[in-house]
Write an enzyme that holds these catalytic residues in place. Structure first.
Site, PDB file in Angstrom:
ATOM      1  N   ALA A  44       0.819  -1.211   0.000  1.00 44.17           N
ATOM      2  CA  ALA A  44       0.000   0.000   0.000  1.00 44.17           C
ATOM      3  C   ALA A  44       0.854   1.262   0.000  1.00 44.17           C
ATOM      4  O   ALA A  44       0.361   2.347  -0.304  1.00 44.17           O
ATOM      5  CB  ALA A  44      -0.941   0.003   1.209  1.00 44.17           C
ATOM      6  N   GLY A  49       5.093   2.173  -9.035  1.00 41.52           N
ATOM      7  CA  GLY A  49       4.126   1.510  -9.900  1.00 41.52           C
ATOM      8  C   GLY A  49       4.525   0.083 -10.197  1.00 41.52           C
ATOM      9  O   GLY A  49       5.224  -0.561  -9.411  1.00 41.52           O
ATOM     10  N   GLU A 119      12.387   4.374 -15.000  1.00 40.77           N
ATOM     11  CA  GLU A 119      13.061   4.323 -13.706  1.00 40.77           C
ATOM     12  C   GLU A 119      14.448   3.734 -13.878  1.00 40.77           C
ATOM     13  O   GLU A 119      14.800   3.217 -14.949  1.00 40.77           O
ATOM     14  CB  GLU A 119      12.229   3.541 -12.689  1.00 40.77           C
ATOM     15  CG  GLU A 119      10.922   4.237 -12.337  1.00 40.77           C
ATOM     16  CD  GLU A 119      10.204   3.625 -11.154  1.00 40.77           C
ATOM     17  OE1 GLU A 119      10.739   2.680 -10.537  1.00 40.77           O
ATOM     18  OE2 GLU A 119       9.100   4.089 -10.827  1.00 40.77           O
ATOM     19  N   HIS A 235      16.865   1.753  -0.497  1.00 33.69           N
ATOM     20  CA  HIS A 235      16.410   2.773  -1.432  1.00 33.69           C
ATOM     21  C   HIS A 235      17.248   4.022  -1.198  1.00 33.69           C
ATOM     22  O   HIS A 235      17.422   4.456  -0.062  1.00 33.69           O
ATOM     23  CB  HIS A 235      14.926   3.093  -1.219  1.00 33.69           C
ATOM     24  CG  HIS A 235      14.307   3.792  -2.381  1.00 33.69           C
ATOM     25  ND1 HIS A 235      14.640   5.087  -2.724  1.00 33.69           N
ATOM     26  CD2 HIS A 235      13.387   3.392  -3.293  1.00 33.69           C
ATOM     27  CE1 HIS A 235      13.944   5.447  -3.786  1.00 33.69           C
ATOM     28  NE2 HIS A 235      13.176   4.432  -4.160  1.00 33.69           N
ATOM     29  N   ARG A 281      20.121   0.891  -8.126  1.00 38.35           N
ATOM     30  CA  ARG A 281      19.857   1.396  -6.778  1.00 38.35           C
ATOM     31  C   ARG A 281      21.026   1.196  -5.816  1.00 38.35           C
ATOM     32  O   ARG A 281      21.297   2.058  -4.983  1.00 38.35           O
ATOM     33  CB  ARG A 281      18.609   0.717  -6.203  1.00 38.35           C
ATOM     34  CG  ARG A 281      17.331   1.326  -6.708  1.00 38.35           C
ATOM     35  CD  ARG A 281      16.122   0.692  -6.059  1.00 38.35           C
ATOM     36  NE  ARG A 281      14.918   1.405  -6.470  1.00 38.35           N
ATOM     37  CZ  ARG A 281      13.702   1.009  -6.153  1.00 38.35           C
ATOM     38  NH1 ARG A 281      13.521  -0.090  -5.437  1.00 38.35           N
ATOM     39  NH2 ARG A 281      12.650   1.704  -6.542  1.00 38.35           N
ATOM     40  N   HIS A 340      14.557  -0.886   2.070  1.00 37.42           N
ATOM     41  CA  HIS A 340      13.343  -0.757   1.272  1.00 37.42           C
ATOM     42  C   HIS A 340      12.800  -2.111   0.825  1.00 37.42           C
ATOM     43  O   HIS A 340      11.593  -2.267   0.671  1.00 37.42           O
ATOM     44  CB  HIS A 340      13.655   0.102   0.039  1.00 37.42           C
ATOM     45  CG  HIS A 340      12.465   0.452  -0.789  1.00 37.42           C
ATOM     46  ND1 HIS A 340      11.387   1.151  -0.278  1.00 37.42           N
ATOM     47  CD2 HIS A 340      12.176   0.216  -2.098  1.00 37.42           C
ATOM     48  CE1 HIS A 340      10.493   1.336  -1.228  1.00 37.42           C
ATOM     49  NE2 HIS A 340      10.935   0.772  -2.341  1.00 37.42           N
ATOM     50  N   GLU A 364       7.408 -10.489  -1.090  1.00 38.43           N
ATOM     51  CA  GLU A 364       8.744 -10.141  -0.604  1.00 38.43           C
ATOM     52  C   GLU A 364       9.314 -11.174   0.345  1.00 38.43           C
ATOM     53  O   GLU A 364      10.533 -11.331   0.437  1.00 38.43           O
ATOM     54  CB  GLU A 364       8.703  -8.768   0.068  1.00 38.43           C
ATOM     55  CG  GLU A 364      10.076  -8.190   0.348  1.00 38.43           C
ATOM     56  CD  GLU A 364      10.024  -6.778   0.882  1.00 38.43           C
ATOM     57  OE1 GLU A 364      11.080  -6.280   1.336  1.00 38.43           O
ATOM     58  OE2 GLU A 364       8.947  -6.154   0.855  1.00 38.43           O
ATOM     59  N   ARG A 375      17.073  -5.901  -6.692  1.00 39.29           N
ATOM     60  CA  ARG A 375      15.787  -5.823  -7.395  1.00 39.29           C
ATOM     61  C   ARG A 375      15.746  -4.644  -8.362  1.00 39.29           C
ATOM     62  O   ARG A 375      16.109  -3.524  -8.017  1.00 39.29           O
ATOM     63  CB  ARG A 375      14.657  -5.673  -6.382  1.00 39.29           C
ATOM     64  CG  ARG A 375      13.285  -5.460  -7.004  1.00 39.29           C
ATOM     65  CD  ARG A 375      12.215  -5.355  -5.942  1.00 39.29           C
ATOM     66  NE  ARG A 375      12.358  -4.164  -5.128  1.00 39.29           N
ATOM     67  CZ  ARG A 375      11.768  -2.993  -5.375  1.00 39.29           C
ATOM     68  NH1 ARG A 375      11.005  -2.855  -6.454  1.00 39.29           N
ATOM     69  NH2 ARG A 375      11.919  -1.978  -4.564  1.00 39.29           N
TER      70      ARG A 375
END
Length: 509
Positions: A44, A49, A119, A235, A281, A340, A364, A375
């Protein structure tokens, strides 16, 4: 006396996108959620996206190649091929349920018209989003509505798993749950773990506090094989305003052209990677860590890339900044790396089956091998939807309830004071940059907790992460060892709690 319930479908622990996708696919299921639906789950909170090959310029093969490149040699190609092949339909299915993905007039040869963002580490714009940065909440709202409209799916909120129930053969036959403060023995043909990641084991995280590796610990204590627990993704751009959990500045901001700068205003990513802000990342996270450690600070400058459009293009980020007195239309956003996502988890096959009969995992908390060592951005919601549905269908086919449970004793909880101490230690010594000295110190601290508090699932999850990080004497993806900066042979970690006491066992992919 413990109340007993017998249920003929799978029991699903967790109500994020993976758990609810499993429930919808199973058609009949009992979902246990520790919090009210749409709260307490990372799904949530997801901003970016869902990544999928939805444009005429993209293909599943290109998406797979980007996923494998980001995974730094540890992706399972079969899992990646499945994810990227089934991905576009998964997005369309969620849209059909009512998920309000941003749309535009479709081009020739396209039927969907999804607005797609670029991204980091993606070669194409392929991230379907909702309202700029509201994908997770909107997708979950649609899925929750569908679940609530399905009379054969039962939901119990304020329900926590306290032990996986097993018969004398080791088969998982249900779960001991605490529901509204009372212990309930729930017998079922299959249990699906969809409990999320490990962010709550760290002091700086973007995930809900309740997500702290309990599913991983429950599975390990039952004897399940755990894969790649050392690979924790940080992240790069959590908003550094002293909040726990830290709000997230979505990667889509950098996709739109936002720049990472230090306190002097210098754009520093040019020093670390040719792709600069759109580097993988792990690279960006280490760059921010280095800038902050050197006292130069780290900020995300979106004043030109987004500017006046912030309130309606990235409303969640805008609101978080405003709450701390920051106007991102005119000011740089202070950012810091934060836990993250967990690439590791309960080892499963492509239908979610764990190593123990009757046990499944999805999302996850599972490790299908699709995420590798790092990821790819916005693959997490996709994995939850695709593999959650596969686990639900497979678990629904289980036909036997097994024998009687060997134990009905609840596993202990870690008191909050001890948990907070553990979180600080994990961030200090098992964070963005690791070394043997810190990991050894941390492992000793974790081992000292076990005699005092017993076999807590959270302690077990932390120990598995640290032991595997100490054993992996190389740097790869989200795991960076300053004392072993080179990359070695690409081997995955497979370990059980019993074997972890001696040594982590590696296996070639």
């Amino acid at each position: 006396m413990t109340k007993r319930i017998t249920f003929d479908g799978p029991v699903i622990l967790g109500a994020g996108l993976a758990g609810l996708s499993a429930a919808l696919a199973a058609k009949m299921a009992l979902v246990l959620s520790p919090t009210p639906l749409a709260t307490g789950c990372s799904s949530a909170w997801a901003q970016g996206g869902m990544a999928a090959a939805l444009s005429g310029e993209d293909t599943p093969a290109l998406h797979a190649a980007d996923t494998i490149a980001a995974g730094a040699g540890l992706c399972d190609p079969k899992a990646v091929e499945l994810l990227t092949r089934e991905g576009p339909q998964a997005v369309r299915d969620l849209a059909a349920l009512g998920a309000p993905f941003d749309r535009k007039a479709p081009k020739d040869g396209e039927s969907d018209g999804f607005v797609l963002s670029l991204e980091a580490a993606h070669s194409k714009a392929r991230v379907a989003r909702v309202g700029g940065d509201g994908a997770g909440a909107a997708i979950m709202a649609a899925v929750i509505a569908s679940v609530r409209a399905t009379p054969t799916i039962e939901i119990r909120e304020n329900a926590r798993a306290r032990r996986l129930l097993q018969d004398k053969t080791g088969r998982v036959i249900g779960v001991l749950a605490e529901i509204d403060g009372a212990l309930v023995e729930i017998r079922s043909p299959a249990v699906i773990l969809a409990t999320g990641g490990v962010g709550g084991l760290y002091a700086v995280t973007t995930t809900p506090a309740q997500v702290r590796g309990e599913g991983l610990g429950l599975a390990a204590l039952a004897g399940a094989t755990i894969a790649d627990p050392e690979f924790v993704q940080f992240h790069p751009t959590a908003i550094d305003i002293g909040r726990d959990p830290a709000p997230l500045a979505t990667e889509a901001l950098r996709g739109e052209g936002s720049i990472l700068r230090n306190a002097d205003g210098r754009a520093f990513m040019v020093d670390y990677h040719p792709a600069k802000e759109l580097a993988p990342r792990d690279v960006v996270a280490r760059a921010l860590h280095a800038e902050r450690a050197a006292g130069r600070g780290a900020f995300l400058d979106a004043t030109e890339a987004v500017g006046a459009h912030f309130p309606h293009e990235f409303p969640a980020v805008f609101e978080a900044c405003q709450s701390a007195g920051i106007d991102p239309r005119r000011e740089m956003i202070p950012v810091t790396p934060a836990v993250h996502y967990h690439m590791g988890g309960v080892a499963t096959d492509l239908d979610g089956r764990a190593s123990l009969p009757g046990l499944y995992a999805a999302g996850e908390c599972a490790s299908t091998g699709v995420q590798g060592a790092n990821r790819l951005a916005s693959n997490s919601l996709l994995e939850a939807a695709v593999f959650g549905a596969r686990a639900g269908r497979a678990a629904a086919a289980e036909g036997t309830h097994g024998g009687e449970p060997v134990s009905l004793e609840p596993l202990p909880d870690l008191p909050d004071a001890a948990l907070q101490t553990l979180r600080k230690a994990m961030s200090r010594d098992a964070g963005v940059i690791r070394d043997a000295a810190g990991l050894t110190r941390l492992l000793a601290q974790i081992e000292a907790l076990e005699p005092a508090y017993g076999p807590c699932p959270t302690i077990v999850a932390a120990r598995l992460i640290v032991e595997a990080a100490l054993a992996r004497q190389e740097s790869r993806g989200g795991h960076y060892r300053s004392d072993f900066p080179a990359t070695a042979e690409p081997l995955r970690t497979f370990v059980t709690l019993e074997s972890a006491d001696a040594a982590v066992r590696y296996a070639a992919e």
